[in-house]
Enzyme design. Sequence first.
Site, PDB file in Angstrom:
ATOM      1  N   LYS A   1     -12.328  -2.596   6.868  1.00  0.00           N
ATOM      2  CA  LYS A   1     -11.441  -3.540   7.834  1.00  0.00           C
ATOM      3  C   LYS A   1     -11.798  -3.540   8.872  1.00  0.00           C
ATOM      4  O   LYS A   1     -12.458  -4.566   9.469  1.00  0.00           O
ATOM      5  CB  LYS A   1      -9.915  -3.060   7.227  1.00  0.00           C
ATOM      6  CG  LYS A   1      -9.449  -3.825   6.085  1.00  0.00           C
ATOM      7  CD  LYS A   1      -8.566  -2.988   5.390  1.00  0.00           C
ATOM      8  CE  LYS A   1      -8.339  -3.807   4.014  1.00  0.00           C
ATOM      9  NZ  LYS A   1      -7.536  -2.740   3.259  1.00  0.00           N
TER      10      LYS A   1
ATOM     11  N   ASP B   1      -2.030   6.456   6.767  1.00  0.00           N
ATOM     12  CA  ASP B   1      -3.191   5.489   5.896  1.00  0.00           C
ATOM     13  C   ASP B   1      -3.405   4.570   7.050  1.00  0.00           C
ATOM     14  O   ASP B   1      -2.607   3.721   7.435  1.00  0.00           O
ATOM     15  CB  ASP B   1      -2.473   4.901   4.612  1.00  0.00           C
ATOM     16  CG  ASP B   1      -3.475   3.899   4.099  1.00  0.00           C
ATOM     17  OD1 ASP B   1      -4.612   3.385   4.984  1.00  0.00           O
ATOM     18  OD2 ASP B   1      -2.912   3.385   3.335  1.00  0.00           O
TER      19      ASP B   1
ATOM     20  N   TRP C   1       0.785  -1.316   0.019  1.00  0.00           N
ATOM     21  CA  TRP C   1      -0.054  -0.083   0.138  1.00  0.00           C
ATOM     22  C   TRP C   1       1.066   1.167  -0.069  1.00  0.00           C
ATOM     23  O   TRP C   1       0.434   2.309  -0.830  1.00  0.00           O
ATOM     24  CB  TRP C   1      -0.987   0.019   1.181  1.00  0.00           C
ATOM     25  CG  TRP C   1      -2.072  -1.147   1.000  1.00  0.00           C
ATOM     26  CD1 TRP C   1      -2.223  -2.224   1.816  1.00  0.00           C
ATOM     27  CD2 TRP C   1      -2.866  -1.600   0.019  1.00  0.00           C
ATOM     28  NE1 TRP C   1      -3.091  -3.110   1.502  1.00  0.00           N
ATOM     29  CE2 TRP C   1      -3.547  -2.718   0.306  1.00  0.00           C
ATOM     30  CE3 TRP C   1      -3.222  -1.014  -1.253  1.00  0.00           C
ATOM     31  CZ2 TRP C   1      -4.474  -3.028  -0.470  1.00  0.00           C
ATOM     32  CZ3 TRP C   1      -4.076  -1.419  -1.905  1.00  0.00           C
ATOM     33  CH2 TRP C   1      -4.758  -2.489  -1.750  1.00  0.00           C
TER      34      TRP C   1
HETATM   35  C1  LIG Z   1      -6.954  -2.390   2.099  1.00  0.00           C
HETATM   36  C2  LIG Z   1      -5.828  -1.258   1.970  1.00  0.00           C
HETATM   37  C3  LIG Z   1      -5.958  -0.173   1.109  1.00  0.00           C
HETATM   38  C4  LIG Z   1      -6.936   0.008   0.092  1.00  0.00           C
HETATM   39  O1  LIG Z   1      -8.434   0.192   0.239  1.00  0.00           O
HETATM   40  P1  LIG Z   1      -9.465   0.364  -0.708  1.00  0.00           P
HETATM   41  O2  LIG Z   1     -10.406   0.668  -0.051  1.00  0.00           O
HETATM   42  O3  LIG Z   1      -9.539  -0.974  -1.662  1.00  0.00           O
HETATM   43  O4  LIG Z   1      -8.857   1.473  -1.784  1.00  0.00           O
HETATM   44  C5  LIG Z   1      -4.981   1.002   1.237  1.00  0.00           C
HETATM   45  N1  LIG Z   1      -4.414   0.964   2.175  1.00  0.00           N
HETATM   46  C6  LIG Z   1      -4.338  -0.073   3.120  1.00  0.00           C
HETATM   47  C7  LIG Z   1      -3.382   0.149   4.528  1.00  0.00           C
HETATM   48  C8  LIG Z   1      -5.081  -1.154   3.319  1.00  0.00           C
HETATM   49  O5  LIG Z   1      -5.023  -2.239   4.248  1.00  0.00           O
END
Ligand SMILES: *Cc1c(COP(=O)(O)O)cnc(C)c1O
Length: 352
Positions: free
Chosen positions: A192, A168, A101
Site C-alpha cells: 500500500k 497493523d 481487517w
Molecule cells: C490490505 C490490508 C491487510 C491485508 O494485507 P495482505 O498483505 O493482503 O495480507 C491487512 N490489514 C490492513 C490494514 C490492510 O489494509
Amino acid sequence: MQLHNFNSGPSILPKEVLDQAAAAIHNFNNTGLSILEIGHRTTHFVDVVTEAQQIIKRLMGLGDDYEVLFLQGGATMQFMQVPMNLLDENGLAAICDNGVWGNKAVKEAKLFGPVAVVSDSTDQKHTYINKQLDLPKGTTYLHITTNNTVEGTQWHQYPQTSSLLIGDMSSDIFCRPTAFHQFDLIYAGAQKNMGAAGVTIVVVKKEILGKTNRPIPAILDYKKHIEAGSLLNTPPVFSIYVSLLTLRWIEAQGGLIEMGKRNNEKAALIYDTIDQLPAFYCPIAKEDRSIMNAVFFLTDPTREAAFLDLCKKEGMIGVKGYRTVGGIRVSMYNALPLSSVQTFCDLMKSFT
Ligand SMILES: *Cc1c(COP(=O)(O)O)cnc(C)c1O
C-alpha cells in the site's frame, strides 16, 4: 489519457521507483545480473536488506532494542503469527474491531487463546472508532488497526496502555510522523504505502519475544528470523528491493514530515470538497477520518453507477468502494500527487 491511480492496494508507486526497479531487472547495481538472478546471501543483497532495515529504523526513530524483519504471507499472516508468538496460556489478546481487517485479527487470535474485543464500532457500521477502551485484567497485548483501509477511519492518536501495543499499519505506514515508539510490534504489508506486494515488514521489540511455551514452527518464529538476519529462507528479493527504493524515495523527499504535509493537504482537499457538494456525503466522524482512504457516498445512490462510469471515462482508477461497503473510496497513498486529487475534485464538482 492521463490515468490517476487511486487503487487501495497494490497501489501507486513513485515513478522514480518504477524506473529504478525496471533498470535493476536488467542490471542490478552494475553486477551484470538481474535483481531476479542474484543470490539472496550475496553481499549485494545482504546490503539491500541492511540498508532497508536502517532506513526503516531511522524513519521510525527506533533504536537497537527493535528488529526489522521482511516476511511473507502478507499482513494476513500476522493475524496469526502475532498471537502464536506472543500469547501465552494465561494471557489474553485485546483487539479493536473497527472493520474488515481488525475483525480478521480477532478471528485468527482466537485460535491461540482468549480474545476480548475492546473497541467495536459495528453499531454504526464502522463510521467511527470507539476509543473508550476497557482492557480486561491479564491483557497481554492490545492490537489496533491504525488505519481502517476499507472503512476510511484512522487512529490519529494511539491508546495509552500498560499492556503491549501491536499495530497493523499496512495502509498508513510512513504516511506522516508517527509515535512508533509507543508500539511493541508493528507490521505492514508493503503493497500500500511502501512497495510491491510479496513482503510484509515486522518491527518488533526484542524483549517481548520468547515468553510463550508454545512450540512455534521455525518459519513462523520471529526469534528464528531475527537470529538469521531476516534471511531464514529465501526472502522475496525483488519485493524487498522495491521497498528499499521506496524508502530511499521517502527520505529524499524530506521524510515523514514532508509525507505528512502532502497527505494532509490531499485529505483536506477531498474532504472539504465532499462536505461542500450536496451530491456527495461522507458519513465518517470528522475526528476519525483517514488521510489515506476517503470513503464516501452519493446522496442519491441511484446515481452512483453514473458517477463511476464518469470516473472510468476520465481515467480515475480504483475508486469503487469495497464490495461490502459500497460507495466511493479514494486512496491517497504517499506517491499519489496532489494534482490527481485536484482533478478528481474537479470531476466531482462537474457532476451535479
Ligand atoms: C490490505 C490490508 C491487510 C491485508 O494485507 P495482505 O498483505 O493482503 O495480507 C491487512 N490489514 C490492513 C490494514 C490492510 O489494509
